[in-house]
Structures are given as C-alpha cells and as structure tokens.
Design an enzyme around this catalytic site. Structure first.
Site: not given
Ligand SMILES: *Cc1c(COP(=O)(O)O)cnc(C)c1O
Length: 393
Positions: A33, A265
């Site tokens: 993701k 800035y």
């Molecule tokens: C992002 C996510 C993971 C992975 O989590 P990590 O802490 O990066 O291992 C697992 N399950 C779901 C539903 C997530 O959204």
C-alpha cells in the site's frame, strides 16, 4: 535526475526471506500500500514475490489494478474500502476483498461471479470492521448470497507497536479467537485467519494463524523502538532487517552569505557567521516535511549539513560551511546512507514529530524510483546473527 528514490530491491527480497525463515509455512502477505511504503508499488511487489511472498496486500483497487496490469498473478488482498461501483472491476481482477457491509455483499452477489471475501471483526481498534455478533449475522447473510465465498476472518491491532505492554493486544487476540469460535459454532468454515502485522509477527510466534500481513518489517524497518525493546527483552538476537530506500537530490547552487543574513520564508534563521549555503531542489511538495525546517540534516560528501530556515514547497537550504568542497550537482542524501553516515526514517520521523511509516509513505509518488540492487548499506548491528523467535508470552 534531480530528486529521486533508490531502492535496494535485494534488501527487500532478503527481508521477506528472513520472515519466511521466521514464520515457516504461514502464508506471508506483505503489503505494498501507499506506493509500497514509498518504495514504488511494482518494485516492492516484485522484490517481495522474489523473496517468497505468497500474497500481496493493498489498500485500494487502483493499486491492485496496477499489479494485475503488470502481470502479477499472485493472490491480492484489498484491505481498504472498495466503493460499490468499483466492485465489478474488483471481481474481474480476482481480488480478495474485506467486507463489513451488507451493501457490498449484495452488490457482489448481483455480479453473478465467484468472489472470495474476508470478514473483518472489530476487536478494539474501532476503525473498519464489525463487532462479533454482527460478523456472525453478516456471515449468515453471505451464506445466502450466491457466488460469495467466505475465505477468511481478519482483525487489526490497535496497540502493539506503541508499547511494550501488550495487555490490550492480548485482549484483542482473545476477542478474535472468540469470534472465530462463534463463526465455527454457527457452522461457518473459516479457512484463513489473519491478525498479525509486523510487530505481532516478530513478537508472537504462536498467533500467526494462517497468514501474516507484513508491512514496515518487509521494508527493513522495525515498527518502533518499543517493538525492538520487546523483542530484545526476550533475550534473543535481532532479526536481520535491512532498510532499502535512499532518497536523493542534488545541489542546485552553492552560495556565500554574510553573517547576520536571514534564510528563507519568515526569516526564521539568521546566520551567526559568514556561511555557505547549498540550495536543494526538493521541498514539502515532494514529501520533505516542512516540520523538518531548521531541524533536519542531509548528507553531502558523507557529512551532515543542517537545514537552515523554512523548507519551501520545492526548495530547501542547507548549511555547507563545514563541507568546503561541496559543489554544484553533488549528490545529497535526504534519507539513507552516504559514506559512514546514515539518516534513518525513524530519525527523520522523530524530527518531524511523526513515525517512519509517514515519512516513507509521503515521499512524493511523482519522484522516480530507481532499482539499485545491493546499494543500501547494511543496517548497523544487523550482522547475520541467527534470529530465533521470542518465547510465546
Ligand atoms: C498497514 C497494515 C498492515 C501492516 O502493518 P505494519 O505495521 O506495517 O506491519 C497490516 N494490516 C493492515 C490492515 C494494515 O493496514
């Protein structure tokens, strides 16, 4: 290239191999993701599959579409919401979907295709999902819905990487197990149960069920200091994780400014002595957080150069007074290693008052991702020591 991301895909592959060694035959489902936690969706997906990943997880349909268009045939689990009008495409791509609404199931059933779904049970995170009684009702509804196959039950921890006290996580685990038992008692087969993220995978060897959804660990980064401490408290050696990402830019200009000159800035920084500044073509629009203003360092010629003044939308100024040979077009490391120096995602997260996850996920998707196998320096302390899982607690 002006500003870009180098990805040591061999490190990603080895990280997944290390997890394979840890979990045995449990299915490994790394998540790609958010553009593969900033590493590049396809680079990460291919590297993980090369390391033996069984499934891939994504948040959204468009990520899954990109994977399928690139010829990736592995099972894909979509754990984010898919809008009702995108369900037909999801089914055509043979995706596994998480469901927690009757509307989703009814829309899927109306397609007349076979779709494998996973229910999400609320165990205490209070984001997606349904309380156990409603999961049961939805499972019953699903059984009456032609073509819709209940493949799995999932949940997600709220408080595992943020603390070394896992009382709440254990409570969630107990809720999850109760929900599984209730489904089974009502005659629903639950072929796949999955609850573990990286922290749970590392810390709880006996609770991995059929599949683990790895995230940050597959990218070579510990979820948190607390997770690392919890693992170390068990008295075992460290898991050999290797970060894979180096974020680079180039010096666009070097200039001398007098003592008492304001930089950037808001005039938030005034030089205290004659100063040489390097101007970098990167800014908060690229994900170089404005919160890093007057705080972060970057690496030039293997040395640290502090950020001076406010980070702009597309430009950042750094102090190279003490790096006299710094020159136009020198490579600059914003995150990662250069020479013997290293700026970790955790360090940058601390500076920006956030976590490594956000630092990585927000590196601009428009920046090129370049595959550089074997480029990342070994993580300090990650010598190839044998890792054994901690005892079950
Ligand atoms: C992002 C996510 C993971 C992975 O989590 P990590 O802490 O990066 O291992 C697992 N399950 C779901 C539903 C997530 O959204």
């Amino acid at each position: 290239m002006r500003t870009w991301v180098e990805v040591d895909t061999a490190a990603l592959t080895e990280n997944v191999r290390a997890f394979r060694h840890l979990v045995g035959s449990t299915l490994l489902a790394p998540t790609v993701k958010s553009n593969g936690y900033g590493h590049g969706l396809l680079l990460a997906a291919r590297a993980f599959l090369a390391g033996g990943a069984d499934w891939l997880c994504v948040d959204a349909l468009d990520e899954a579409r990109t994977l399928r268009a690139a010829g990736i045939a592995a099972p894909i689990y979509v754990f984010g919401y898919v809008p009702l009008d995108e369900l037909a495409e999801a089914a055509s791509l043979d995706l596994r979907l998480v469901v927690y609404n009757r509307e989703t199931i009814d829309r899927l059933a109306a397609l007349g295709a076979q779709v494998r779904v996973h229910l999400k049970v609320e165990t205490g995170n209070h984001r997606q999902g349904l309380p156990p009684a409603e999961v049961l009702a939805l499972a019953d509804h699903l059984r009456r819905s032609p073509g819709i196959v209940l493949e799995g039950l999932s949940s997600h921890f709220a408080n595992i990487e943020d603390t070394t006290d896992h009382t709440y996580a254990r409570h969630q685990l107990a809720c999850f197990e109760a929900a599984v038992a209730a489904l089974q008692a009502a005659g629903h087969a639950v072929p796949m149960r999955h609850l573990s993220n990286t922290a749970a995978t590392l810390l709880w060897p006996d609770q991995r069920f059929e599949m683990v959804r790895l995230g940050i660990g597959a990218y070579g980064i510990w979820p948190s200091k607390e997770t690392r401490i919890a693992a170390l408290l068990t008295g075992r050696a460290e898991m050999p994780l290797r970060p894979a990402l180096t974020w680079k830019t180039r010096v666009a200009q070097v200039k001398s400014v007098p003592e008492g000159a304001f930089v950037g800035y808001g005039c938030t920084y005034m030089t205290t002595h004659p100063t040489r500044l390097a101007i970098l073509p990167v800014g908060y629009a690229d994900g170089f957080d404005r919160g890093l203003s007057n705080l972060a360092h970057v690496l030039i010629r293997g040395r640290r150069a502090p950020v001076r003044g406010r980070i702009c939308m597309n430009i950042t100024m750094v102090d190279v007074t003490d790096i006299p040979d710094a020159a136009l077009e020198d490579e600059v490391v914003l995150l990662g290693g250069q020479g013997s120096e290293r700026l970790t995602a955790d360090q940058i997260g601390d500076w920006a008052q956030t976590i490594s996850y956000e630092v990585l996920a927000r590196i601009g998707g428009h920046l090129p991702r370049v595959e550089v196998p074997g480029s990342a320096a070994p993580h300090p302390g990650a010598a190839a020591r044998a890792w054994r899982p901690p005892r079950a607690d």
